[in-house]
Design a protein around this motif. Structure first.
Motif, PDB file in Angstrom:
ATOM      1  N   LEU A   1     -10.764   2.699  34.388  1.00 25.25           N
ATOM      2  CA  LEU A   1     -10.271   1.833  35.454  1.00 25.25           C
ATOM      3  C   LEU A   1     -11.437   1.293  36.279  1.00 25.25           C
ATOM      4  O   LEU A   1     -11.529   0.107  36.580  1.00 25.25           O
ATOM      5  CB  LEU A   1      -9.281   2.612  36.342  1.00 25.25           C
ATOM      6  CG  LEU A   1      -8.733   1.876  37.572  1.00 25.25           C
ATOM      7  CD1 LEU A   1      -8.144   0.513  37.213  1.00 25.25           C
ATOM      8  CD2 LEU A   1      -7.659   2.735  38.243  1.00 25.25           C
ATOM      9  N   ARG A   2     -12.364   2.182  36.615  1.00 31.77           N
ATOM     10  CA  ARG A   2     -13.544   1.745  37.385  1.00 31.77           C
ATOM     11  C   ARG A   2     -14.343   0.701  36.606  1.00 31.77           C
ATOM     12  O   ARG A   2     -14.803  -0.292  37.172  1.00 31.77           O
ATOM     13  CB  ARG A   2     -14.450   2.937  37.712  1.00 31.77           C
ATOM     14  CG  ARG A   2     -14.411   3.314  39.185  1.00 31.77           C
ATOM     15  CD  ARG A   2     -15.722   3.943  39.615  1.00 31.77           C
ATOM     16  NE  ARG A   2     -16.640   2.922  40.100  1.00 31.77           N
ATOM     17  CZ  ARG A   2     -17.260   2.963  41.275  1.00 31.77           C
ATOM     18  NH1 ARG A   2     -17.084   3.980  42.079  1.00 31.77           N
ATOM     19  NH2 ARG A   2     -18.074   1.997  41.627  1.00 31.77           N
ATOM     20  N   GLU A   3     -14.480   0.938  35.316  1.00 36.75           N
ATOM     21  CA  GLU A   3     -15.217  -0.029  34.485  1.00 36.75           C
ATOM     22  C   GLU A   3     -14.496  -1.375  34.427  1.00 36.75           C
ATOM     23  O   GLU A   3     -15.126  -2.420  34.480  1.00 36.75           O
ATOM     24  CB  GLU A   3     -15.399   0.525  33.065  1.00 36.75           C
ATOM     25  CG  GLU A   3     -16.517   1.568  32.975  1.00 36.75           C
ATOM     26  CD  GLU A   3     -16.409   2.416  31.705  1.00 36.75           C
ATOM     27  OE1 GLU A   3     -16.933   3.553  31.731  1.00 36.75           O
ATOM     28  OE2 GLU A   3     -15.785   1.946  30.714  1.00 36.75           O
TER      29      GLU A   3
ATOM     30  N   ASP B   1     -15.786  -5.780  42.759  1.00 40.75           N
ATOM     31  CA  ASP B   1     -16.687  -4.707  43.181  1.00 40.75           C
ATOM     32  C   ASP B   1     -16.167  -3.915  44.371  1.00 40.75           C
ATOM     33  O   ASP B   1     -16.351  -2.711  44.432  1.00 40.75           O
ATOM     34  CB  ASP B   1     -18.072  -5.280  43.501  1.00 40.75           C
ATOM     35  CG  ASP B   1     -18.733  -5.827  42.244  1.00 40.75           C
ATOM     36  OD1 ASP B   1     -18.450  -5.284  41.156  1.00 40.75           O
ATOM     37  OD2 ASP B   1     -19.519  -6.792  42.345  1.00 40.75           O
ATOM     38  N   THR B   2     -15.539  -4.608  45.303  1.00 41.40           N
ATOM     39  CA  THR B   2     -15.023  -3.899  46.475  1.00 41.40           C
ATOM     40  C   THR B   2     -13.914  -2.934  46.059  1.00 41.40           C
ATOM     41  O   THR B   2     -13.866  -1.789  46.521  1.00 41.40           O
ATOM     42  CB  THR B   2     -14.502  -4.908  47.521  1.00 41.40           C
ATOM     43  OG1 THR B   2     -15.565  -5.812  47.822  1.00 41.40           O
ATOM     44  CG2 THR B   2     -14.058  -4.212  48.787  1.00 41.40           C
TER      45      THR B   2
ATOM     46  N   SER C   1     -12.068   5.442  44.450  1.00 39.29           N
ATOM     47  CA  SER C   1     -11.977   6.883  44.656  1.00 39.29           C
ATOM     48  C   SER C   1     -11.358   7.238  46.019  1.00 39.29           C
ATOM     49  O   SER C   1     -10.379   7.985  46.080  1.00 39.29           O
ATOM     50  CB  SER C   1     -13.361   7.495  44.462  1.00 39.29           C
ATOM     51  OG  SER C   1     -13.332   8.849  44.824  1.00 39.29           O
ATOM     52  N   PRO C   2     -11.910   6.702  47.147  1.00 45.00           N
ATOM     53  CA  PRO C   2     -11.292   7.032  48.435  1.00 45.00           C
ATOM     54  C   PRO C   2      -9.830   6.592  48.540  1.00 45.00           C
ATOM     55  O   PRO C   2      -9.017   7.297  49.138  1.00 45.00           O
ATOM     56  CB  PRO C   2     -12.162   6.299  49.467  1.00 45.00           C
ATOM     57  CG  PRO C   2     -13.045   5.386  48.713  1.00 45.00           C
ATOM     58  CD  PRO C   2     -13.155   5.931  47.333  1.00 45.00           C
TER      59      PRO C   2
ATOM     60  N   ALA D   1      -9.306  11.986  34.000  1.00 47.58           N
ATOM     61  CA  ALA D   1     -10.699  11.666  34.333  1.00 47.58           C
ATOM     62  C   ALA D   1     -11.193  10.458  33.557  1.00 47.58           C
ATOM     63  O   ALA D   1     -11.829   9.565  34.110  1.00 47.58           O
ATOM     64  CB  ALA D   1     -11.598  12.870  34.054  1.00 47.58           C
ATOM     65  N   SER D   2     -10.875  10.385  32.268  1.00 45.65           N
ATOM     66  CA  SER D   2     -11.383   9.234  31.507  1.00 45.65           C
ATOM     67  C   SER D   2     -10.589   7.968  31.860  1.00 45.65           C
ATOM     68  O   SER D   2     -11.136   6.873  31.836  1.00 45.65           O
ATOM     69  CB  SER D   2     -11.388   9.513  30.009  1.00 45.65           C
ATOM     70  OG  SER D   2     -10.093   9.764  29.563  1.00 45.65           O
ATOM     71  N   SER D   3      -9.311   8.118  32.213  1.00 45.60           N
ATOM     72  CA  SER D   3      -8.553   6.956  32.699  1.00 45.60           C
ATOM     73  C   SER D   3      -9.200   6.397  33.954  1.00 45.60           C
ATOM     74  O   SER D   3      -9.358   5.187  34.122  1.00 45.60           O
ATOM     75  CB  SER D   3      -7.116   7.354  33.050  1.00 45.60           C
ATOM     76  OG  SER D   3      -6.324   7.344  31.915  1.00 45.60           O
ATOM     77  N   TYR D   4      -9.585   7.306  34.826  1.00 47.39           N
ATOM     78  CA  TYR D   4     -10.237   6.893  36.072  1.00 47.39           C
ATOM     79  C   TYR D   4     -11.523   6.126  35.768  1.00 47.39           C
ATOM     80  O   TYR D   4     -11.780   5.054  36.320  1.00 47.39           O
ATOM     81  CB  TYR D   4     -10.536   8.117  36.948  1.00 47.39           C
ATOM     82  CG  TYR D   4     -11.373   7.771  38.142  1.00 47.39           C
ATOM     83  CD1 TYR D   4     -10.795   7.258  39.295  1.00 47.39           C
ATOM     84  CD2 TYR D   4     -12.768   7.930  38.114  1.00 47.39           C
ATOM     85  CE1 TYR D   4     -11.571   6.894  40.387  1.00 47.39           C
ATOM     86  CE2 TYR D   4     -13.557   7.569  39.192  1.00 47.39           C
ATOM     87  CZ  TYR D   4     -12.955   7.056  40.326  1.00 47.39           C
ATOM     88  OH  TYR D   4     -13.721   6.687  41.395  1.00 47.39           O
TER      89      TYR D   4
END
Ligand code: ADP
Ligand code: MG
Length: 251
Positions: free
Chosen positions: A10-12, A20-21, A27-28, A4-7
């Motif tokens: 990664l988003r950050e 941004d795209t 997630s999808p 979860a924190s890796s995710y």
């Protein structure tokens, strides 16, 4: 570090890098990867492809805005059947945009309403889609803009607007006789686009000489489309039945 924190990290990272795209689709895309058992390479490729597509579309919109076409026209909207003298093959060749790469000019001639501006815009739009920087102007706008910039001592900066784009469309050249100053500005733009400098600038005094010099440079290796047909605007008024060989109805 847990999943979860890796995710989250990664988003950050994606957001920090302004991807941004990719960030929005992370997630999808990860869900899809699990469902379809995609490899790491496939997930990364797919995610970056989305980002590349979005960037490409954004840049295309930017080039289109920058080009300042007065209206949007495409070659697909052009009715070639209406203009049988115009060779589709020549226009099709131009639409490959090799003329841009090869620094060839295109000159559209013909009476009002036959589609000169339409075709010029359509080629300009195609050029922006292919990634070329394009700029549309009328001859009188170009001359007025440069004259105004000149009076403020900024002509050298403003000239870049006309010399930097890969494709410059100058509409309505030749509708009006140009005064000396306007002819000189057009000559400057055309000369600079040829990288010729000003070797013969000092000899340019008379209108006829400037005009000759402009035509000389423009005609050098140019594709000339001479449209000799009827005005498209007046098409309702010009015996359409007769043109198609049908009955001519006179009111
Ligand atoms: P020109 O620049 O030669 O005076 P335009 O390109 O401005 O003519 O054409 C006048 C109008 O008619 C524009 O709205 C243009 O889109 C349209 N038009 C001209 N020729 C055609 C054609 N063959 N097919 C479709 N629309 C045309
Ligand atoms: Mg026109």
């Amino acid at each position: 570090m847990n999943e979860a924190s890796s995710y989250q990290r990664l988003r950050e990272h994606l957001s920090y890098l302004k991807l941004d795209t990719a960030a929005e689709n992370l997630s999808p895309e990860l869900d899809r990867a699990t469902k379809e058992k995609l490899s790491t390479t496939q997930v990364l490729e797919r995610l970056l492809e989305l980002e590349v597509e979005a960037t490409r579309a954004r840049r295309q919109r930017g080039r289109l805005r920058y080009a300042r076409h007065p209206v949007h026209k495409t070659l697909a909207d052009f009715d070639f059947d209406f203009q049988p003298n115009l060779h589709r093959k020549v226009v099709a060749e131009l639409s490959t945009l090799r003329f841009v790469e090869e620094h060839r000019n295109v000159i559209l001639l013909g009476p009002p309403g036959v589609g000169k501006t339409h075709l010029a815009i359509a080629l300009g739009v195609a050029a922006t889609e292919a990634g070329y920087r394009t700029y549309f102007t009328s001859a009188s706008d170009l001359a007025q803009t440069l004259q105004a910039a000149h009076l403020e001592g900024l002509a050298h900066l403003k000239l870049r607007t006309y010399t930097q784009p890969s494709l410059l469309v100058i509409d309505e050249l030749g509708y009006l006789p140009l005064d000396q100053a306007s002819a000189n500005w057009i000559f400057q733009v055309v000369s600079r686009r040829y990288d010729r400098g000003f070797s013969d600038w000092g000899q340019v005094f008379a209108d006829a000489v400037v005009a000759g010099a402009i035509v000389d440079r423009l005609l050098h290796d140019a594709t000339v489309l001479n449209i000799r047909g009827h005005s498209y605007r007046m098409r309702a008024h010009q015996e359409p039945a007769a043109r198609r060989g049908g009955p001519l109805v006179v009111r």
